[in-house]
Every structure is written in C-alpha cells, then in structure tokens.
Design an enzyme around this catalytic site. Structure first.
Site, PDB file in Angstrom:
ATOM      1  N   ASP A  12      31.139 -94.660 -84.660  1.00  0.00           N
ATOM      2  CA  ASP A  12      31.511 -95.200 -85.800  1.00  0.00           C
ATOM      3  C   ASP A  12      30.523 -95.898 -86.621  1.00  0.00           C
ATOM      4  O   ASP A  12      29.640 -96.858 -85.789  1.00  0.00           O
ATOM      5  CB  ASP A  12      32.880 -96.184 -85.295  1.00  0.00           C
ATOM      6  CG  ASP A  12      33.696 -95.384 -84.637  1.00  0.00           C
ATOM      7  OD1 ASP A  12      34.019 -94.241 -84.735  1.00  0.00           O
ATOM      8  OD2 ASP A  12      34.622 -96.219 -83.934  1.00  0.00           O
ATOM      9  N   PHE A 102      32.524 -91.276 -87.794  1.00  0.00           N
ATOM     10  CA  PHE A 102      33.738 -91.833 -88.507  1.00  0.00           C
ATOM     11  C   PHE A 102      32.872 -92.992 -89.402  1.00  0.00           C
ATOM     12  O   PHE A 102      32.344 -93.831 -88.703  1.00  0.00           O
ATOM     13  CB  PHE A 102      34.853 -92.685 -87.510  1.00  0.00           C
ATOM     14  CG  PHE A 102      35.936 -93.568 -88.693  1.00  0.00           C
ATOM     15  CD1 PHE A 102      36.588 -93.000 -89.457  1.00  0.00           C
ATOM     16  CD2 PHE A 102      35.892 -94.744 -88.335  1.00  0.00           C
ATOM     17  CE1 PHE A 102      37.595 -93.664 -90.033  1.00  0.00           C
ATOM     18  CE2 PHE A 102      36.751 -95.701 -89.078  1.00  0.00           C
ATOM     19  CZ  PHE A 102      37.567 -95.073 -89.876  1.00  0.00           C
ATOM     20  N   PHE A 116      36.220 -88.894 -92.181  1.00  0.00           N
ATOM     21  CA  PHE A 116      35.733 -88.478 -90.658  1.00  0.00           C
ATOM     22  C   PHE A 116      35.195 -87.181 -90.507  1.00  0.00           C
ATOM     23  O   PHE A 116      35.707 -86.142 -91.374  1.00  0.00           O
ATOM     24  CB  PHE A 116      37.105 -88.477 -89.899  1.00  0.00           C
ATOM     25  CG  PHE A 116      36.772 -88.158 -88.338  1.00  0.00           C
ATOM     26  CD1 PHE A 116      36.232 -89.189 -87.640  1.00  0.00           C
ATOM     27  CD2 PHE A 116      37.179 -86.770 -87.927  1.00  0.00           C
ATOM     28  CE1 PHE A 116      36.033 -88.634 -86.003  1.00  0.00           C
ATOM     29  CE2 PHE A 116      36.752 -86.539 -86.746  1.00  0.00           C
ATOM     30  CZ  PHE A 116      36.231 -87.329 -85.678  1.00  0.00           C
ATOM     31  N   LEU A 224      52.916-100.429 -74.489  1.00  0.00           N
ATOM     32  CA  LEU A 224      53.756-101.185 -75.300  1.00  0.00           C
ATOM     33  C   LEU A 224      53.161-102.313 -75.995  1.00  0.00           C
ATOM     34  O   LEU A 224      53.680-103.439 -76.332  1.00  0.00           O
ATOM     35  CB  LEU A 224      55.236-101.607 -74.307  1.00  0.00           C
ATOM     36  CG  LEU A 224      55.838-100.612 -73.678  1.00  0.00           C
ATOM     37  CD1 LEU A 224      56.682-101.493 -72.697  1.00  0.00           C
ATOM     38  CD2 LEU A 224      56.391 -99.722 -74.556  1.00  0.00           C
ATOM     39  N   GLY A 225      51.726-102.027 -76.294  1.00  0.00           N
ATOM     40  CA  GLY A 225      51.104-103.163 -76.814  1.00  0.00           C
ATOM     41  C   GLY A 225      51.001-104.354 -76.207  1.00  0.00           C
ATOM     42  O   GLY A 225      50.818-104.435 -74.870  1.00  0.00           O
ATOM     43  N   GLY A 256      43.946 -98.723 -75.582  1.00  0.00           N
ATOM     44  CA  GLY A 256      44.690 -97.539 -74.862  1.00  0.00           C
ATOM     45  C   GLY A 256      43.556 -96.830 -74.001  1.00  0.00           C
ATOM     46  O   GLY A 256      44.165 -96.720 -73.063  1.00  0.00           O
ATOM     47  N   ASP A 257      42.578 -96.581 -74.564  1.00  0.00           N
ATOM     48  CA  ASP A 257      41.581 -96.112 -73.773  1.00  0.00           C
ATOM     49  C   ASP A 257      41.136 -96.767 -72.271  1.00  0.00           C
ATOM     50  O   ASP A 257      40.774 -96.128 -71.321  1.00  0.00           O
ATOM     51  CB  ASP A 257      40.232 -95.625 -74.420  1.00  0.00           C
ATOM     52  CG  ASP A 257      40.531 -94.706 -75.633  1.00  0.00           C
ATOM     53  OD1 ASP A 257      41.457 -93.895 -75.591  1.00  0.00           O
ATOM     54  OD2 ASP A 257      39.854 -94.841 -76.424  1.00  0.00           O
TER      55      ASP A 257
END
Length: 327
Positions: A12, A102, A116, A224-225, A256-257
C-alpha cells in the site's frame, strides 16, 4: 502437517494532501480533468490478506506457508516475512509484472483518489497446490483468501478433488463475484470466514438462506467488529465471544486478517472454537491499535497477560502452555 495461506500479496502506497481535492476541481470541466497535488508524506505499508495472516501466525510461533503471486520487487517484503517466521519458498514470482499495489491519496476532508494495480496477483491461477503439499506435508488447512478469482477457484477445486481441508475466506472479492462463483468457493469448506455484512452478501448473492449456507460448510465464523465474533456449527449451540476489552482503536485495516491468524493458531494448538476465537480477538486488538497491518509487536508474556485480562486465568494458562515453548 502444514498450514497453507493462499491470498493476495500487495503493498500500500499511502499519501496525504493537506488541502481539499474539491477546491481544485471545476465541475464543468471534469471531462478534461488533469490535476496534480503536492503531497506531504508517503507511507509504504506491507499488505495483502495472505501475508497479513502469515505475519500474525508467525508472531504466535507458527510457521505458515505463504501461497500467492508477487513480482521481482518482492525481495524486501520476502525478507521481512521470513524474519517473522513465514515460509515464502512457494511464492510465485512473475517475470513481467510487479507485486500488486494500492495507491491512495487522502485529503484533509478524508476524500480519496485511489487505484489498485493487480499486477502479479493475476498469476495466482498458475499455482498448483499438490507440489507444495508434496514438500511441506499434508495440510491441516488450506485457507483460500481474497486473490485473483480464477486462482481462488483453482485452489478451491483442487482442495475438494484432493481432499485437502480448506477454509473459504472470499472477503473483498464477494462484491465482484456472482452467486455461482461464491457457491463454488464456499461449498464443502471446513470453515467459512466473513464479517457480518459479507455474510448477508453471501446469502443474497448465492440465494441460500443462513441455514442453507451452514449446510454447505462445516463451521461459519462471522466477525462482528467491536462486538466480537459469532461461531455457528451445525446443530451445536451458537458461540459468541466478546472482543478484547480496553482497546484504543487507531486504524481498522487488517483487523480481520489478524483475527483469522489468531483463530487458526488456536486450532493448530488444539483449542475449541471459543478459545481459538479468544486468541483471535486478542491478536486483532494489537492490530487495531497500530497504523499498518504488520507493525504491531508484543512479547509472548505480554500476549498471555492480555489474554488473562480479557478472558481469565484458564484462557491465559492454555495459551501460555503453547507460547512458553516458543522463543
């Protein structure tokens, strides 16, 4: 036994413009748009879902196998990952394309211009899993994360054909996939990972109800955050694990990863779903408190202490039993 993590490999390039893009745009002339902006800084961050997960697994003392495609510019990134316990021996290196990239510029109002470049990622479809398994051993799991869609499909079908237990984690590719592709990517998965929004997208695009989705996979893990995670398995009672408390959120990218990495580490250690999710939630907390998906650090004692604070003495003892054997 081995743990294969398949998915995108990317960097990135993030820039900041102190002004506002809109002040440089003439609405009546947008069809002739040609503007440039003097940015104040440039941050180059390591990314891609597969390296993010591999980094987290490496921090917890495991040695995952990274499966993906990159360019010849992957040299420094490879060195970083290998120093953190990741086996990069089987990364496909393109002869003609750069590693996926990115590029994003954000102004003072949080408006963004971004692009991207998939680059070498499109060559993930050339990777066969069998030769990798032949060298590293039968996989405990093959996680198939967001990547070149044809590559994801090839890996999924090979896992079904060869009997490799696989984890479906289509995440970012869901928005660009039709129902037929999504059904093919998740059918027969031992685990299906998604966030709550993505779980509804899966149902909508596949035409399957929540119960039907669950009939096609062994276990569905839905993040669920800030509310934690929900785990559904057949006729078993749902498991809900709260997020780790005391988090000072800074940047959500890669959270999440990290959860997936922690959850997989728990499974590798022989934990049940609840304990594995607790490990995932604690690892995710480190990422959300840090700018960058692979910039967090902790000692194993610090990790155990955080597990204790979040989930109690027994959880800490269970995790410590595995981390205490890792340098």
């Amino acid at each position: 036994m081995s743990l294969l993590i398949c998915g995108s490999i990317a960097t990135d390039h993030l820039m900041t413009f102190q002004g506002r893009f809109r002040d440089s745009l003439v609405v009546e002339q947008l069809d002739k748009l040609a503007v440039s902006f003097l940015v104040d800084d440039l941050e180059i961050r390591r990314g891609g879902v597969a390296p993010n997960m591999c980094f987290g697994l490496g921090r917890l003392g495991l040695r995952p196998v990274l499966v993906g495609a990159a360019g010849e510019d992957f040299v420094d990134y490879r060195s970083w990952l290998e120093r953190h316990g990741v086996d990069c021996s089987f990364v496909h290196i393109s002869d003609t394309k750069h590693t996926a990239r990115f590029v994003c510029t954000t102004d003072s109002s949080m408006a963004q211009f971004a692009s991207f470049y998939p680059g070498a990622m499109s060559e993930a479809r050339q990777i066969e899993l069998r030769p990798i398994v032949g060298q590293v051993g039968a996989p405990d799991f093959v996680l198939i994360g967001a990547d070149d869609p044809e590559g994801m499909l090839r890996h999924t079908r090979e896992c079904r054909q060869r009997g490799f237990p696989f984890i479906a984690d289509p995440s970012q590719q869901l928005a660009f996939s039709d129902g037929g592709l999504i059904r093919d990517l998740i059918d027969g998965a031992t685990y299906l990972f998604s966030n709550e929004y993505e779980s509804h997208m899966i149902e909508s695009k596949t035409g399957w109800s929540a119960d039907e989705v669950l009939r096609h996979v062994g276990t569905q893990v839905t993040t669920l955050g800030p509310d934690g995670v929900r785990i559904l398995t057949g006729d078993a009672e749902p498991i809900e694990v709260k997020a780790a408390p005391g988090v000072s959120a800074v940047e959500p990218t890669g959270v999440g990863d990290a959860f997936r990495a922690g959850f997989l580490a728990g499974l590798e250690w022989g934990f049940g779903h609840e304990r594995a999710a607790q490990v995932g939630c604690v690892l995710a907390a480190y990422v959300v408190e840090t700018v960058g998906t692979q910039e967090y650090a902790f000692t194993h004692q610090q990790f155990v202490d955080r597990v204790r604070t979040a989930y109690g003495e027994q959880a800490a003892a269970d995790v410590a039993a595995h981390l205490s054997t890792v340098s």
